[in-house]
Structure formats: structure tokens, C-alpha cells
Scaffold this motif. Structure first.
Motif, PDB file in Angstrom:
ATOM      1  N   GLN A   1       0.833  -1.194   0.000  1.00  0.00           N
ATOM      2  CA  GLN A   1       0.000   0.000   0.000  1.00  0.00           C
ATOM      3  C   GLN A   1       0.874   1.253   0.000  1.00  0.00           C
ATOM      4  OE1 GLN A   1      -3.732   0.206   0.174  1.00  0.00           O
ATOM      5  NE2 GLN A   1      -3.104  -1.652  -0.873  1.00  0.00           N
ATOM      6  N   ILE A   2       0.424   2.262  -0.681  1.00  0.00           N
ATOM      7  CA  ILE A   2       1.145   3.527  -0.758  1.00  0.00           C
ATOM      8  C   ILE A   2       0.641   4.436   0.341  1.00  0.00           C
ATOM      9  CG2 ILE A   2       1.633   5.526  -2.208  1.00  0.00           C
ATOM     10  CD1 ILE A   2       1.079   3.736  -4.625  1.00  0.00           C
ATOM     11  N   SER A   3       1.547   5.062   1.059  1.00  0.00           N
ATOM     12  CA  SER A   3       1.160   6.000   2.112  1.00  0.00           C
ATOM     13  C   SER A   3       0.482   7.215   1.509  1.00  0.00           C
ATOM     14  CB  SER A   3       2.398   6.449   2.893  1.00  0.00           C
ATOM     15  OG  SER A   3       2.101   7.556   3.716  1.00  0.00           O
ATOM     16  N   THR A   4      -0.696   7.536   2.013  1.00  0.00           N
ATOM     17  CA  THR A   4      -1.410   8.709   1.515  1.00  0.00           C
ATOM     18  C   THR A   4      -0.594   9.966   1.711  1.00  0.00           C
ATOM     19  OG1 THR A   4      -3.496   7.656   2.068  1.00  0.00           O
ATOM     20  CG2 THR A   4      -3.552  10.013   1.698  1.00  0.00           C
ATOM     21  N   ALA A   5       0.109  10.053   2.836  1.00  0.00           N
ATOM     22  CA  ALA A   5       0.887  11.257   3.133  1.00  0.00           C
ATOM     23  C   ALA A   5       2.008  11.461   2.130  1.00  0.00           C
ATOM     24  CB  ALA A   5       1.446  11.165   4.550  1.00  0.00           C
ATOM     25  N   ALA A   6       2.578  10.346   1.626  1.00  0.00           N
ATOM     26  CA  ALA A   6       3.719  10.443   0.728  1.00  0.00           C
ATOM     27  C   ALA A   6       3.318  10.496  -0.736  1.00  0.00           C
ATOM     28  CB  ALA A   6       4.659   9.256   0.951  1.00  0.00           C
ATOM     29  N   LEU A   7       2.042  10.303  -1.029  1.00  0.00           N
ATOM     30  CA  LEU A   7       1.581  10.184  -2.411  1.00  0.00           C
ATOM     31  C   LEU A   7       1.211  11.544  -2.979  1.00  0.00           C
ATOM     32  CD1 LEU A   7       0.868   8.018  -4.567  1.00  0.00           C
ATOM     33  CD2 LEU A   7      -1.456   8.076  -3.673  1.00  0.00           C
ATOM     34  N   GLN A   8       1.745  11.850  -4.173  1.00  0.00           N
ATOM     35  CA  GLN A   8       1.333  13.055  -4.873  1.00  0.00           C
ATOM     36  C   GLN A   8       0.033  12.738  -5.599  1.00  0.00           C
ATOM     37  OE1 GLN A   8       2.469  16.399  -5.149  1.00  0.00           O
ATOM     38  NE2 GLN A   8       0.499  16.513  -6.183  1.00  0.00           N
TER      39      GLN A   8
ATOM     40  N   SER B   1      -3.000  12.912  -7.960  1.00  0.00           N
ATOM     41  CA  SER B   1      -3.212  13.531  -9.264  1.00  0.00           C
ATOM     42  C   SER B   1      -4.560  14.233  -9.301  1.00  0.00           C
ATOM     43  CB  SER B   1      -3.152  12.472 -10.370  1.00  0.00           C
ATOM     44  OG  SER B   1      -4.291  11.627 -10.324  1.00  0.00           O
ATOM     45  N   THR B   2      -4.696  15.215 -10.195  1.00  0.00           N
ATOM     46  CA  THR B   2      -5.981  15.887 -10.343  1.00  0.00           C
ATOM     47  C   THR B   2      -7.048  14.916 -10.844  1.00  0.00           C
ATOM     48  OG1 THR B   2      -5.328  16.638 -12.553  1.00  0.00           O
ATOM     49  CG2 THR B   2      -5.013  18.189 -10.734  1.00  0.00           C
ATOM     50  N   ALA B   3      -6.652  13.961 -11.689  1.00  0.00           N
ATOM     51  CA  ALA B   3      -7.618  12.987 -12.197  1.00  0.00           C
ATOM     52  C   ALA B   3      -8.180  12.143 -11.058  1.00  0.00           C
ATOM     53  CB  ALA B   3      -6.965  12.100 -13.253  1.00  0.00           C
ATOM     54  N   ALA B   4      -7.298  11.662 -10.169  1.00  0.00           N
ATOM     55  CA  ALA B   4      -7.755  10.853  -9.043  1.00  0.00           C
ATOM     56  C   ALA B   4      -8.595  11.683  -8.085  1.00  0.00           C
ATOM     57  CB  ALA B   4      -6.561  10.237  -8.317  1.00  0.00           C
ATOM     58  N   ALA B   5      -8.194  12.928  -7.858  1.00  0.00           N
ATOM     59  CA  ALA B   5      -8.967  13.795  -6.971  1.00  0.00           C
ATOM     60  C   ALA B   5     -10.332  14.095  -7.556  1.00  0.00           C
ATOM     61  CB  ALA B   5      -8.201  15.094  -6.706  1.00  0.00           C
ATOM     62  N   ALA B   6     -10.400  14.309  -8.876  1.00  0.00           N
ATOM     63  CA  ALA B   6     -11.692  14.559  -9.518  1.00  0.00           C
ATOM     64  C   ALA B   6     -12.600  13.332  -9.386  1.00  0.00           C
ATOM     65  CB  ALA B   6     -11.487  14.918 -10.987  1.00  0.00           C
ATOM     66  N   ASP B   7     -12.040  12.138  -9.570  1.00  0.00           N
ATOM     67  CA  ASP B   7     -12.830  10.916  -9.389  1.00  0.00           C
ATOM     68  C   ASP B   7     -13.282  10.771  -7.941  1.00  0.00           C
ATOM     69  OD1 ASP B   7     -12.555  10.309 -12.034  1.00  0.00           O
ATOM     70  OD2 ASP B   7     -11.065   8.719 -11.760  1.00  0.00           O
ATOM     71  N   ALA B   8     -12.401  11.144  -7.010  1.00  0.00           N
ATOM     72  CA  ALA B   8     -12.761  11.052  -5.597  1.00  0.00           C
ATOM     73  C   ALA B   8     -13.915  11.987  -5.258  1.00  0.00           C
ATOM     74  CB  ALA B   8     -11.544  11.376  -4.730  1.00  0.00           C
ATOM     75  N   LEU B   9     -13.929  13.180  -5.830  1.00  0.00           N
ATOM     76  CA  LEU B   9     -15.031  14.110  -5.593  1.00  0.00           C
ATOM     77  C   LEU B   9     -16.354  13.513  -6.058  1.00  0.00           C
ATOM     78  CD1 LEU B   9     -13.312  17.455  -6.679  1.00  0.00           C
ATOM     79  CD2 LEU B   9     -14.125  16.919  -4.388  1.00  0.00           C
ATOM     80  N   VAL B  10     -16.327  12.876  -7.229  1.00  0.00           N
ATOM     81  CA  VAL B  10     -17.541  12.225  -7.736  1.00  0.00           C
ATOM     82  C   VAL B  10     -17.944  11.088  -6.808  1.00  0.00           C
ATOM     83  CG1 VAL B  10     -18.535  10.919  -9.642  1.00  0.00           C
ATOM     84  CG2 VAL B  10     -17.043  12.875 -10.120  1.00  0.00           C
TER      85      VAL B  10
ATOM     86  N   ALA C   1      -8.820   9.557  -3.086  1.00  0.00           N
ATOM     87  CA  ALA C   1      -7.972   9.642  -4.282  1.00  0.00           C
ATOM     88  C   ALA C   1      -6.787   8.693  -4.186  1.00  0.00           C
ATOM     89  CB  ALA C   1      -7.497  11.075  -4.482  1.00  0.00           C
ATOM     90  N   ALA C   2      -6.203   8.591  -3.004  1.00  0.00           N
ATOM     91  CA  ALA C   2      -5.087   7.664  -2.818  1.00  0.00           C
ATOM     92  C   ALA C   2      -5.530   6.225  -3.046  1.00  0.00           C
ATOM     93  CB  ALA C   2      -4.495   7.823  -1.422  1.00  0.00           C
ATOM     94  N   SER C   3      -6.714   5.884  -2.566  1.00  0.00           N
ATOM     95  CA  SER C   3      -7.251   4.541  -2.781  1.00  0.00           C
ATOM     96  C   SER C   3      -7.450   4.264  -4.261  1.00  0.00           C
ATOM     97  CB  SER C   3      -8.575   4.387  -2.024  1.00  0.00           C
ATOM     98  OG  SER C   3      -9.182   3.150  -2.311  1.00  0.00           O
ATOM     99  N   ILE C   4      -7.985   5.244  -4.983  1.00  0.00           N
ATOM    100  CA  ILE C   4      -8.184   5.091  -6.433  1.00  0.00           C
ATOM    101  C   ILE C   4      -6.854   4.869  -7.134  1.00  0.00           C
ATOM    102  CG2 ILE C   4      -8.836   6.353  -8.528  1.00  0.00           C
ATOM    103  CD1 ILE C   4     -11.076   7.663  -6.808  1.00  0.00           C
ATOM    104  N   MET C   5      -5.846   5.656  -6.761  1.00  0.00           N
ATOM    105  CA  MET C   5      -4.541   5.531  -7.408  1.00  0.00           C
ATOM    106  C   MET C   5      -3.893   4.186  -7.091  1.00  0.00           C
ATOM    107  SD  MET C   5      -3.061   9.432  -7.009  1.00  0.00           S
ATOM    108  CE  MET C   5      -1.574   9.093  -7.951  1.00  0.00           C
ATOM    109  N   GLN C   6      -4.046   3.712  -5.854  1.00  0.00           N
ATOM    110  CA  GLN C   6      -3.504   2.401  -5.493  1.00  0.00           C
ATOM    111  C   GLN C   6      -4.154   1.290  -6.313  1.00  0.00           C
ATOM    112  OE1 GLN C   6      -4.353   2.564  -1.336  1.00  0.00           O
ATOM    113  NE2 GLN C   6      -2.511   3.731  -0.831  1.00  0.00           N
ATOM    114  N   THR C   7      -5.477   1.371  -6.486  1.00  0.00           N
ATOM    115  CA  THR C   7      -6.180   0.367  -7.278  1.00  0.00           C
ATOM    116  C   THR C   7      -5.713   0.390  -8.721  1.00  0.00           C
ATOM    117  OG1 THR C   7      -8.138   0.508  -5.859  1.00  0.00           O
ATOM    118  CG2 THR C   7      -8.457  -0.394  -8.065  1.00  0.00           C
ATOM    119  N   GLU C   8      -5.566   1.590  -9.282  1.00  0.00           N
ATOM    120  CA  GLU C   8      -5.147   1.700 -10.679  1.00  0.00           C
ATOM    121  C   GLU C   8      -3.710   1.236 -10.876  1.00  0.00           C
ATOM    122  OE1 GLU C   8      -5.998   5.694 -11.897  1.00  0.00           O
ATOM    123  OE2 GLU C   8      -8.107   5.219 -12.311  1.00  0.00           O
TER     124      GLU C   8
END
Length: 232
Positions: free
Chosen positions: A3-10, A12-21, A178-185
Motif C-alpha cells: 500500500q502507498i502511504s497517503t501522506a507520501a503520495l502526490q 493527481s488531479t484525475a484521481a482527486a476529480a474521481d474522488a469528488l464524484v 484519491a489515494a485509494s483510487i490511485m492504489q487500485t489503478e
């Protein structure tokens, strides 16, 4: 996959936009007109907003008050007939510890900004600075960016895909999602490189079979049930 640490993860705007939805929050994605001065330099951090009315002093005040890691968000009304940030202000911001600058308007001194290296996002370059006379009165410590109100400590994220703003009350939830989305992708990408196609991973054949008997069954429903991240 670890798993990637949320604190250390940059994020992305794409992941953040998906997270908002995914979270049912407003999609505060700014205009597609935003471009990075230097591609490949993503940045995120708390907002230090300011409305620019023609004088550089309000920008210097904002830089002086900004905590390290903040992003100065400059509302110049989306103007294309003047540049409100150039090399000296950008260097001042960098030396003061700011993480970046987002301008709802234009920048200038592009070559120097590239050398300075601070992430700057704007609507484009324009050689002339402001020549209008600013009105008297206190500075406006807020910004309206493409119709989106930005307040101090709202979360700003900017990369080659654009600029996105998240109200501070929702920032932690959006970062986590967003971090969860990026980890899955990332995991899906690795499996694809290992030989499992995306269609196999998401059970696309099963989705087509279900849709044949249930026309209202959407790919989004299917992915949600399987934990996929192609759509939210």
C-alpha cells in the motif's frame, strides 16, 4: 502490492476529480485553460488566495503571510491583456517557501520562470504587466477562479491535467479516496504488464452478459461491485 502511504503520495488531479464524484462532492475543477509553465511539475498544498486589482503589493503581502508549502492562488479575473506574476515575484515566493503559484490570468518572464523551477500554472504568457490603477481599500484575501470560490487553506492540486480546488473541510476525505483510487489503478496496471488484460480484470465478458439481460446495468454498477477503478 504494498500500500502507498497517503501522506507520501502526490495525488493527481484525475484521481482527486474521481474522488469528488465518488464522495458526492462538487467537482471544483478549474478551466481547462490552465497550463503549467513547466510540464511535469505537479504540486498540491493549502491555498493562500488573493484578488489582484493591479498592484503587486497585495501579492507581496500574501507571500509574506504564507506558511511554507502553501500555494498562492491569484485571481486576476481571467484576464488575457496583462501579466500579473513574473520572475521576481516567483523567485520571492520560492525563497519564502511557497510550493507553487496558480494564476487565474497570465504570467510573463517564461524563460526565467523555467529556470526558477517553482511550479506555476496560468492561462498563458503575456509580455505586458498591469497598467491600470488599483482602487484604494483593503486587499481581498479570497479568490474566484473560473467561478469557484477559493478560501485560505482550501486544498489546491495542480498538474499537467489542470487545477482543482477542494474545500478544506473535505480535503482529508478526498485525499484518502484519491489515494485509494490511485492504489487500485497502480495494481491494475501492474497486472496488465504481467499479462492480465483490463477486460479480464474487470470481468468485462460477465458485464456484457449481465447487460444483455438487464439493460439498466451499467459498467459503473459492475465496477463498483468488483472494486474496479476505470470509472467511479
Amino acid at each position: 502490492m504494498a500500500q502507498i502511504s497517503t501522506a507520501a503520495l502526490q495525488i493527481s488531479t484525475a484521481a482527486a476529480a474521481d474522488a469528488l464524484v465518488r464522495l458526492g462532492l462538487p467537482a471544483n475543477t478549474a478551466s481547462f485553460g490552465f497550463r503549467p509553465v513547466v510540464p511535469g511539475a505537479p504540486v498540491s498544498g493549502p491555498a493562500m488566495p488573493i484578488t489582484h486589482l493591479g498592484s503587486v503589493d497585495v501579492l507581496l503581502e500574501t507571500i509574506a503571510e504564507a506558511p511554507p508549502g502553501a500555494i498562492m492562488v491569484v485571481d486576476n479575473g481571467g484576464r488575457h491583456d496583462e501579466a500579473c506574476v513574473g520572475d521576481l515575484l516567483t523567485l520571492e515566493a520560492k525563497m519564502a517557501g511557497l510550493a507553487g503559484i496558480v494564476i487565474w490570468g497570465c504570467h510573463r518572464d517564461t524563460a526565467q520562470l523555467v529556470d526558477i523551477g517553482l511550479p506555476v500554472f496560468s492561462l498563458g504568457a503575456y509580455p505586458r504587466g498591469p497598467i491600470r490603477i488599483p482602487p484604494a481599500g483593503p486587499s481581498m484575501r479570497t479568490a474566484i477562479i473560473d467561478g469557484i470560490p477559493v478560501l485560505r487553506d482550501d486544498w489546491v492540486i495542480a498538474d499537467d491535467d489542470g487545477v482543482l480546488f477542494v474545500p478544506r473541510a473535505s480535503a482529508d476525505a478526498v485525499r484518502e479516496s484519491a489515494a485509494s483510487i490511485m492504489q487500485t489503478e497502480l495494481a491494475q496496471s501492474q497486472r496488465m504488464l504481467d499479462g492480465a488484460s483490463l477486460r479480464e480484470q474487470i470481468g468485462f465478458a460477465d458485464y456484457l452478459a449481465e447487460r444483455a439481460t438487464n439493460p439498466t446495468y451499467s459498467l459503473r454498477d459492475h465496477l463498483k461491485a468488483r472494486g474496479g477503478a476505470v470509472e467511479t
